[in-house]
Structures are given as C-alpha cells and as structure tokens.
Scaffold this active site. Structure first.
Site, mmCIF file in Angstrom:
data_model
loop_
_atom_site.group_PDB
_atom_site.id
_atom_site.type_symbol
_atom_site.label_atom_id
_atom_site.label_comp_id
_atom_site.label_asym_id
_atom_site.label_seq_id
_atom_site.Cartn_x
_atom_site.Cartn_y
_atom_site.Cartn_z
ATOM 1 N N ASP A 266 -11.897 -3.048 11.713
ATOM 2 C CA ASP A 266 -10.482 -3.337 11.849
ATOM 3 C C ASP A 266 -10.343 -4.830 12.169
ATOM 4 O OD1 ASP A 266 -7.741 -1.430 13.332
ATOM 5 O OD2 ASP A 266 -7.785 -3.213 12.043
HETATM 6 C C1 GLC Z 1 -4.571 -3.557 12.133
HETATM 7 C C2 GLC Z 1 -4.523 -2.094 12.006
HETATM 8 C C3 GLC Z 1 -5.096 -1.600 10.715
HETATM 9 C C4 GLC Z 1 -4.681 -2.521 9.583
HETATM 10 C C5 GLC Z 1 -5.303 -3.891 9.844
HETATM 11 C C6 GLC Z 1 -4.967 -4.899 8.755
HETATM 12 O O1 GLC Z 1 -4.469 -4.064 13.366
HETATM 13 O O2 GLC Z 1 -5.102 -1.371 13.090
HETATM 14 O O3 GLC Z 1 -4.620 -0.273 10.504
HETATM 15 O O4 GLC Z 1 -5.123 -2.001 8.339
HETATM 16 O O5 GLC Z 1 -4.887 -4.414 11.100
HETATM 17 O O6 GLC Z 1 -3.620 -5.203 8.767
#
Ligand code: GLC
Length: 698
Positions: A266
């Site tokens: 993430d």
């Molecule tokens: C985030 C989220 C994830 C998302 C990623 C990119 O903080 O937890 O679900 O895909 O960032 O935006």
C-alpha cells in the site's frame, strides 16, 4: 547457491498442507485467464536479460502522480526489452484519482447486496474496460477486507461480513477486470478492518480466524479468480507489518496458495528493504525509498541475494504476462486524460446494480406506489445529491449529469405531483408542512464516511433522525431511503411504513430509486452485513477489541464476526445478515439432501413465487458443524438467486463440496474435516432458516 526464495517458501508451504487423515488439500489453482503455464517461464527468461538497474526500476514507483492524472502510481516501461509501463489506478467503486469521463458506479456494498456473482463479473468487466480506456493496466481493486466493525470508514468500498459471500464476489470482480487485460489488485492483505491507527496498529488475531474469516476472499481471488496482484495492508499482523509478514505473505500467500504474481505495498506502507524483500513482497509505491537505491545497495553488499531480486521482478513480469499486458498495449494515460470511457451501457449497468442491490427492509403497504398515489413529497438534503465516500482513494468523478433522487422521481412521476422541501438540515417545519400535503413522503438520508476515519457512531448525522420523526408525524405514509456507506441506527423505525437501503448508489441513483418507488423494478437485494440495533452491539464492543489502545487491537472474538457473533451472543440485531423483503412473496419447500460424489452435500429446494409480481429470492444455505468443531454459528456455504414470475417455481440445486466442511485446525496448522453430525439449514437470511436436515460425515 541459495535456493530461490520462491522455491524455498513453496516447499515450506507445501509441507504444511500435506494430506493427513481427515486433512483437506487446498483447492488447486483454477485456470487463470490469459495465462497458461508460460507466464512464469516467459518472465524468468526476460529477467535473465535484465541489468540490475533495470530490475530495480521494475520494483518501485516513480513517486507521487500529478493530481487529476487518473492514476496513483507508475513504473516506466523498458523499451530495450519491450516491457510495458505500469499505471496503477484506484479504486473499488470506479476509476478514481481524479479521472474524468468515467462512471461513478454504485458502491461495492451495493454490488454485494445484490448477491449476484454474475452481476459482479459484469461490473468487473465494465469497470476494467474503463480503466483500460484511460490507459491504466493495473486496477487497485477489489477491496475484500471483511466488515468486522460496521462503522469502518471504508465500509462502502468493501463487500460484506461473511467470508463465503466475500469470496464469490472477489473472484467474480477479479475475473471481470482481468477479462479486459487489466491486472486486478486484490486488497488489502490482510486484516485491514479499521481506519483508526491503520498505518501501524498491530492486529492480534488467531491463525484460525485469519484462515476462516480474513483470508478466504484473498485466496478465492488468487486461486479461483486468478488475481495477478495483491496489495498488502498498512497494519501489522501479530507483531510484524503485513507488507513484510513472513507468515501471511511468505508461508500462506506464496507457499500454501502458490501465488506467483505481484505483491505491491500500500502507498507508503513499506517499512524496510531487506525484511520486505525476503518476506515475498515485490513493489514499493508511490516512490522508491526502500526498493530503489537502498535495494540496489543491499544487493551490492550481499544483504539481499540478486536471485531474490530476480524472483521479485519475475513476480511482476508474471503478473503482466498472465493478465495479457504484453499482448494488449493500452493508450498512454496522458493521451487518454480527456477520453470519455463511460457509456450508455455502463450507465444502464450502474442503474441495474443499484436496483438489484437495494434492500427493502420494511414495507407496510406503501411500496411500490400504487395508482392511487397522486402526490409524492421528496424530503431531505440527500435527495439533491449523489452520495459517495467523502474522502480517499475510492472517490470517483461522475460523467455527465448525475441523476439525483429528486431528478429521478420528477422524471418518472408522470401525472403524479412531486413536491420537495429544500429544507436545510436541522430545520424540519418546512419539511413536515410539505410532507403533510402529499400521499407519500419519501425522506432521503445519508452518512459521511471515507478513508482515514471510522464513523464514531452508526447514528445518522446532522439532525436527520429528527427530520424523519417530523415528517412521519406529519404523514403516516412515510418511506425512508438510506443512502449510506453501510449499517445505520433507526430510532424512528416504528414510525415509518417503508425503508429501503439504497447505499451509495452511484450516478444513476435517481433513475434507480424512482424505478423502485414506482414499481418499475423490484429491490432485489439482501443485507451483506448485519444492521445492529445499537452502537454497543457487535463483536467489537470493548476498547481492546476496537479500536484498540493505539498500539494493538485484539480480535478476541475469534470467528464470531458478523452474524456469527449475534448467533453466539444471543444479541438481537435490528436486521440480520441476508435479510431483505420483496414486492412479492415466496415459499421454500421440498428440501432434499444427498451425499455428492466427493462426499459433500447435494441439496435441492423448491422456491415458489406466491405473490402477484415478479421478484427475486436469494436462497441461502448455512452449514452447522458438530460442537467439537468450535464454530460459533451455522455459516453461509452457498446461495442462489432465483427470479420468478407470479406463480412461478424453480427447484434450486445447491452444492456444498466436502472441502467446504473443513475447519482450520491450529494443532495441524491446516484444514481438516471432522467426522460427526452436521446440520444443513436453508432459508432466506441468517436468522430465517425454516428448512433443515441432518448430514452425517463419517
Ligand atoms: C491508499 C489506500 C489504497 C489505495 C492506495 C493508492 O492509502 O489504502 O486502498 O489503493 O492508497 O491510492
């Protein structure tokens, strides 16, 4: 020569699931779309031709993207070797990251409430086509985290509290997305079930609960859906970050499930170079703090063998080959910035999902509007807008003119007079006066939920309860439409005659709710989550069970999540998991149970539409284990949705394969089927199972 990381982990994993008396082998990976066994072979061949710099480039993002780019991560292509660039874009409810010209779909929760894997697959394909049209070849969806607490801020991005329903939807959406030659990234692995302290909280959870509650949808996505990528969660699991968790990522995902695709962190969720590389994760986003120069240096100084990096790059390239990215090149996202990828077909599908996913919770003769209804009052600030997550990676720009509830009702009303109250929240006199003059009053209410924060209560915000009370006092024929992320409290329930859970319904919401109110369509949904009666109900009632003490959160309820908790605790929720009414009536009967070829159960039941309108019934089968199994309740094992004309009937076949009888044994560290007397229960919700039969397993 160090055994390659992949092989070492696979052997370790394999030892865990070796067959034992009563043990159950994990289902073999299903055929993956566009795959065949060549993907890994082609990937490893390509890696052998890459320099170390080229390998490192493949393992991290180029940094934060410009706002409105339509994607949130990218890895440059390699023209020398013909490797496509990767563009990674959110989210579960549509193409996010500021993209325009896209469909704002009903939420994942609305899709889940339709209990229809075929519909979920169609959604995945349409959504995947929109990602592809915008040049994004990696979709950061679906989100399959279990709804452990109903007030989770990201509830609208997720499907359900139940692992079986979650698994069926996860694999269907993944198959749909990847049918468009876009990598599906199932997220967030694993046990990411709250926003409070999400970046660091240590989830203390039993392995049995991981395997029976929190892991299944990821396994289904990977093994049945063929997901080419997995995104790890921010939180820790039993002491180590999910992104470098040797058990979850190394032993289970890579070893037991045999996943050889891409594991992406993430965003900002990488915490080390060496530990993360060795655990089995591959790609850092959005930048390269740990997997850029630091990883190259770790290889140079021998902390990380280059063969480990080779395995990581091979994971990424395997995902790309498996999803067809080499053979199906997409437009450059920069050239697709203004491309409109939404379409009439997609908007029609969005409308259908909203209709099929709306759940009729109460109806005392007020729905659908009969010919005698000559006037309708449309009340509430929520009638003038389209709700969606208020913040975060799941927000989506809609295309064209969104159809608000008021606009949809006005367009459909014909000769029925529509009045509305532009009441500001908190001022109810105007609304009550408007409602009093109409044959029906429809109050639209909503919540505000989104990434980064959990709802502090399930109560409707901003004076909406008072608004409903005032309108119901002025008009006994009041209907409430819930445009919420999930469960809400309903202190006014006894005072109104109709309630529809319409969720965050997407940009076609107005057309969909109008069709439901006027009876052009029937709400076909069933609750994918329990609606508690109070904020104190549910498994996470005490601080250390939710939200924890800022350091850790204890999942001491074990398997007792969702309806499982209510069954074991005896608490009575407002509406149970699987519940939903229809505009018609159904009977279930003629239950037949026999042993299938694999030793599982083959079940048949006859559904009859005894009412006067076409409608859908979701027949649900719950399996009750022998006490020795330690399961907290009968658990959903299969379901079927039948749509029948008035007077119609159908015999529904439901099968429970032998593997599905298995429980995860801590002492065996694997699945096992216990001998004993099982119960097969069939009905229309977790709390309404009128048909039962005993099923012995020897
Ligand atoms: C985030 C989220 C994830 C998302 C990623 C990119 O903080 O937890 O679900 O895909 O960032 O935006």
């Amino acid at each position: 020569m160090e055994m390659s990381r992949r092989l070492a982990v696979k052997l370790a994993g394999a030892a865990v699931v070796a067959m034992r008396p009563g043990a159950v082998a994990l289902p073999a990976p299903a055929h993956r779309p566009h795959a065949g066994d060549q993907a890994r072979h082609k990937a490893e061949e390509l890696v052998r031709r890459m320099t170390l710099d080229e390998k490192i480039t493949q393992l991290h993002g180029t940094g934060p993207q410009f706002p409105g780019s339509g994607y949130n991560g990218s890895i440059p292509g390699n023209s020398r070797l013909g490797i496509p660039a990767l563009y990674l874009a959110d989210g579960p409810n549509g193409v996010g990251n500021g993209a325009t010209g896209v469909t704002q779909w009903p939420s994942a929760k609305a899709l889940a409430a339709a209990w229809d894997p075929g519909l979920a697959r169609r959604y995945g394909a349409a959504y995947g086509a929109e990602q592809a049209g915008k040049g994004h070849n990696v979709a950061l969806a679906p989100c399959v985290n279990i709804l452990r607490v109903p007030n989770w801020g990201r509830s609208a991005e997720a499907f359900t509290e139940d692992p079986h329903l979650n698994s069926r939807l996860a694999e269907a959406v993944v198959e749909g997305i990847q049918s468009q030659y876009v990598i599906a990234t199932v997220k967030h692995f694993a046990a990411n079930n709250q926003e409070t302290d999400r970046m660091s909280v240590d989830v203390v959870v039993s392995r049995r609960a991981l395997h029976e509650i929190y892991f299944p949808a990821f396994r289904a996505a990977v093994q049945q859906g063929g997901a080419a990528a997995v995104m790890t969660a921010y939180n820790k699991i039993d002491g180590s970050y999910a992104s470098e968790n040797a058990y979850a990522v190394g032993q289970v995902l890579r070893g037991e499930w045999g996943f050889d695709g891409m594991v992406v962190f993430d965003w900002g969720g990488t915490h080390s170079t060496v530990a993360a590389a060795k655990a089995g994760s591959d790609v850092e986003m959005p930048g390269g703090t740990y997997f850029g120069t630091a990883l190259k240096n770790a290889v140079r100084n021998g902390e990380v063998a280059e063969s480990v990096v080779d395995g990581m790059v091979a994971d990424v390239l395997t995902a790309m080959f498996r999803a067809g990215l080499f053979d199906h090149r997409l437009p450059d996202p920069r050239s697709a910035l203004r491309t409109v990828v939404s379409s009439r077909e997609h908007l029609a599908l969005a409308r259908s999902i909203s209709v099929q996913g709306s759940v009729l919770l109460k109806n005392q003769g007020v729905l659908p509007f009969s010919g005698a209804v000559r006037s309708v009052a449309v009340i509430g600030e929520a009638a003038h807008r389209i709700p969606q997550p208020t913040y975060g990676s799941a927000t989506v720009n809609r295309t064209g003119t969104a159809i608000t509830p008021l606009a949809g009702i006005e367009a459909r009303a014909g000769t029925v007079k529509v009045v509305s109250s532009h009441d500001l929240l908190g001022r109810t006199t105007d609304a009550a006066a408007v409602a009093a003059k109409a044959d029906r009053a429809v109050v639209f209410v909503g919540d505000t939920a989104g990434e980064g924060t959990d709802r502090s209560t399930l109560a409707l915000p901003a004076g909406q309860n008072e608004l409903i009370e005032a309108v119901a006092a002025a008009n006994p024929n009041t209907v409430v439409v819930l445009n919420t992320s999930g469960a809400v409290l309903m202190p006014w329930l006894d005072k109104v005659r109709g309630v529809i859970a319409n969720w965050y319904a997407g940009q076609e919401q107005g057309a969909a709710i109008a069709a439901l109110l006027f009876g052009d369509a029937e709400p076909g949904g069933r609750l994918p989550e329990t609606f508690p009666a109070t904020d104190r109900q549910g498994p996470a009632g005490s601080g250390d069970r939710y939200p924890g003490d800022g350091v850790s959160v204890r999942y001491d309820e074990g398997l007792a999540v969702g309806y499982r908790w209510y069954h074991r605790s005896g608490q009575k929720p407002l509406f149970p998991f699987g519940f939903g009414l229809s505009y018609t009536r159904f009977t279930l009967g003629d239950l037949g149970v026999r042993t299938g070829a694999d030793g599982g159960a083959q079940v048949r039941v006859t559904v009859r539409n005894t009412g006067s309108r076409t409608g859908s019934e979701v027949v649900q089968l719950y399996l009750e284990h022998p006490d020795a199994a330690g399961e907290p309740s009968p658990v959903l094992k299969t379901f079927a949705k039948a749509t029948l004309a008035p007077g119609g009937s159908r015999t529904v076949e439901l099968s429970v394969p032998r593997d599905a009888f298995a429980v995860w044994s801590g002492e065996r560290q694997g699945w096992t089927v216990l001998p004993g007397r099982y119960g097969i229960h069939v009905g229309r919700s977790s709390a309404d199972l009128p048909l039962s039969a005993e099923f012995p397993v020897l």
